[in-house]
Enzyme design. Structure first.
Site, PDB file in Angstrom:
ATOM      1  N   GLY A   1      -1.991  -6.523  -0.080  1.00  0.00           N
ATOM      2  CA  GLY A   1      -2.365  -7.915   0.147  1.00  0.00           C
ATOM      3  C   GLY A   1      -2.591  -8.306   1.605  1.00  0.00           C
ATOM      4  CG  HIS A   2      -0.273  -6.578   5.012  1.00  0.00           C
ATOM      5  ND1 HIS A   2      -0.377  -6.153   6.318  1.00  0.00           N
ATOM      6  CD2 HIS A   2       0.060  -5.486   4.290  1.00  0.00           C
ATOM      7  CE1 HIS A   2      -0.095  -4.852   6.376  1.00  0.00           C
ATOM      8  NE2 HIS A   2       0.174  -4.425   5.165  1.00  0.00           N
TER       9      HIS A   2
ATOM     10  CG  ASN B   1      -5.564   3.843   8.833  1.00  0.00           C
ATOM     11  OD1 ASN B   1      -5.952   4.773   8.136  1.00  0.00           O
ATOM     12  ND2 ASN B   1      -4.534   3.968   9.638  1.00  0.00           N
TER      13      ASN B   1
ATOM     14  N   GLY C   1       0.811  -1.215   0.000  1.00  0.00           N
ATOM     15  CA  GLY C   1       0.000   0.000   0.000  1.00  0.00           C
ATOM     16  C   GLY C   1       0.847   1.270   0.000  1.00  0.00           C
TER      17      GLY C   1
ATOM     18  CB  CYS D   1       2.728   3.104  11.498  1.00  0.00           C
ATOM     19  SG  CYS D   1       1.357   3.951  10.786  1.00  0.00           S
TER      20      CYS D   1
HETATM   21  N1  PLP Z   1      -3.051   3.010   3.655  1.00  0.00           N
HETATM   22  C1  PLP Z   1      -3.841   2.599   4.654  1.00  0.00           C
HETATM   23  C2  PLP Z   1      -5.207   3.178   4.804  1.00  0.00           C
HETATM   24  C3  PLP Z   1      -3.389   1.626   5.552  1.00  0.00           C
HETATM   25  O1  PLP Z   1      -4.178   1.219   6.548  1.00  0.00           O
HETATM   26  C4  PLP Z   1      -2.083   1.093   5.382  1.00  0.00           C
HETATM   27  C5  PLP Z   1      -1.535   0.106   6.342  1.00  0.00           C
HETATM   28  O2  PLP Z   1      -1.771   0.189   7.540  1.00  0.00           O
HETATM   29  C6  PLP Z   1      -1.298   1.551   4.302  1.00  0.00           C
HETATM   30  C7  PLP Z   1      -1.817   2.510   3.459  1.00  0.00           C
HETATM   31  C8  PLP Z   1       0.071   1.005   4.058  1.00  0.00           C
HETATM   32  O3  PLP Z   1       0.005  -0.269   3.472  1.00  0.00           O
HETATM   33  P1  PLP Z   1       1.252  -1.269   3.514  1.00  0.00           P
HETATM   34  O4  PLP Z   1       1.365  -1.747   4.918  1.00  0.00           O
HETATM   35  O5  PLP Z   1       0.901  -2.364   2.566  1.00  0.00           O
HETATM   36  O6  PLP Z   1       2.442  -0.508   3.053  1.00  0.00           O
END
Ligand code: PLP
Length: 396
Positions: free
Chosen positions: A202-203, A153, A72, A326
């Protein structure tokens, strides 16, 4: 610790056994390089293309509109930086919301600082919704991109993406959505949504970590973010992660095929959590009660520190989150909770429980017992909690 209860599916998910099974041959026997001309390599290429076609089918896109990435974060970076490069000559204004993931916010900050772009960060209402009319009002003659996430998220709010995308289309402005939390969880249709670019990972839907995709509408020629050997039609170089792409496609197919039935099940469990935990004094739901991801229940408990809450829940075998994964290590309250209007001291007491289909009714029972116990314990220890009145001193 006698129990392990994973309630942090918005952070990441376990790999689905079917996705793992689909991936295994590519680690062992089918290790050909898709760029190699011999049949062994070409088999890998055709398997990669089948995975691409499957992802496209799940999003109602065309196979040539799907580009595999490392996740992402890369998809978000690529979309934003590529549009800045492609259209930067026409204008240097970008519109976004104030509750985006840091993969968007920090990329935009970089474009502001390093390349002189100007960014409008739209406010959201108390439920975390972006007002499409506010998007419309923010468009300027030099606006080149609107990027608004499909679902948040931290608080699980689903945004009115089709409406915002229609406004962007009418104004001739490119539209990107970070659909990392949406894909595999709510119906996502790039044609119905009318978006130009869409990020997924994917995850978040029981696929492998470290693989994602960017949908790029046909006709939009995005310059690459990563240069090299010219893989992915010259748009994303690097020897392809065939196992990852195959696993992502298998997980996505499974998630999309079972989406409706799973949503009903998850939403019922989520709603039991919401009903039970908002009964505690000085506690409330964060995010939109209606436009909400089926598995996400998020709260604030006044007079409690989110970090302490997580540690005590961990001691009871519960994996949960306070704000986004994060930012859990940071002491600043989440930008999302501040954006929905919560005061700092309240935003500190946040908890996100995000369920997956492997969670049972018994898990919900356990959460409904454990969370109130921990909240009560922490409040009784806290100097800001008035035990007699059952509220924090700042409300007195
Ligand atoms: N965007 C959103 C809304 C997310 O929740 C996340 C992951 O927490 C990301 C982007 C980042 O994705 P990735 O962990 O695959 O880099």
């Amino acid at each position: 610790m006698s129990r392990f209860l994973y309630a942090d599916h918005a952070a990441t998910t376990a790999l689905s056994p079917r996705a793992l099974e689909a991936m295994m041959p590519y680690f062992r026997d089918a290790y050909g390089n898709p760029s190699s001309l011999y049949a062994f390599g070409q088999q890998a290429k055709s398997d990669l293309d089948a995975a691409r076609a499957e992802v496209a089918r799940c999003l109602n896109a065309k196979p040539e509109e799907i580009f595999f990435t490392s996740g992402g974060t890369e998809s978000d970076n690529w979309a934003l930086k590529a549009v800045a490069e492609l259209r930067g000559g026409k204008g240097r204004h970008i519109i976004t919301s104030s509750i985006e993931h840091h993969a968007i916010l920090h990329t935009l900050e970089h474009l502001e600082k390093a390349q002189g772009f100007s960014v409008t960060y739209l406010p959201v209402d108390s439920l975390g919704r972006v007002d499409p009319q506010a998007v419309k009002a923010a468009i300027r003659p030099d606006t080149i991109l609107i990027t608004v996430m499909a679902a948040n998220n931290e608080i699980g709010t689903i945004e009115p993406i089709a409406e915002i995308a229609a406004i962007a289309r009418e104004a001739g402005v490119l539209f990107h959505t970070d659909a990392v939390q949406a894909v595999g969880h709510i119906p996502v249709d790039v044609s119905a949504w009318n978006c130009d670019m869409l990020s997924l990972s994917g995850h978040k839907f029981h696929g492998p970590r470290g693989v994602g995709a960017l949908y790029v509408r046909r006709g939009l020629r995005l310059p690459p973010l990563i240069h090299g050997g010219g893989q992915e039609k010259g748009r994303r170089s690097g020897t392809e992660n065939v196992a990852g792409a195959v696993g992502l496609a298998a997980a996505l197919r499974e998630a999309v095929d079972g989406l409706e039935a799973r949503s009903v099940l998850l939403a019922a469990r989520r709603d039991r959590l919401i009903e039970g935990l908002t009964r505690l004094p000085c506690s409330r739901l964060t995010g939109d009660p209606v436009h909400r991801l089926p598995g996400t229940a998020s709260f604030v408990f006044e007079g409690v520190e989110g970090e302490a809450l997580l540690l005590h829940l961990d001691a009871k075998g519960i994996c949960a989150s306070s704000g986004s994964a994060c930012s859990s290590a940071s002491l600043d309250p989440s930008h999302v909770l501040l954006a929905i209007g919560l005061p700092h001291e309240v935003a500190h007491g946040s908890l996100r429980l995000s369920l997956g289909e492997e969670n049972t009714d018994e898990d919900v029972d356990y959460l409904l017992q454990a969370v109130p116990e921990v909240v009560e314990y922490l409040r009784n220890m806290s100097p800001v909690w008035d035990k007699a009145q059952q509220k924090p001193v700042w409300n007195l």
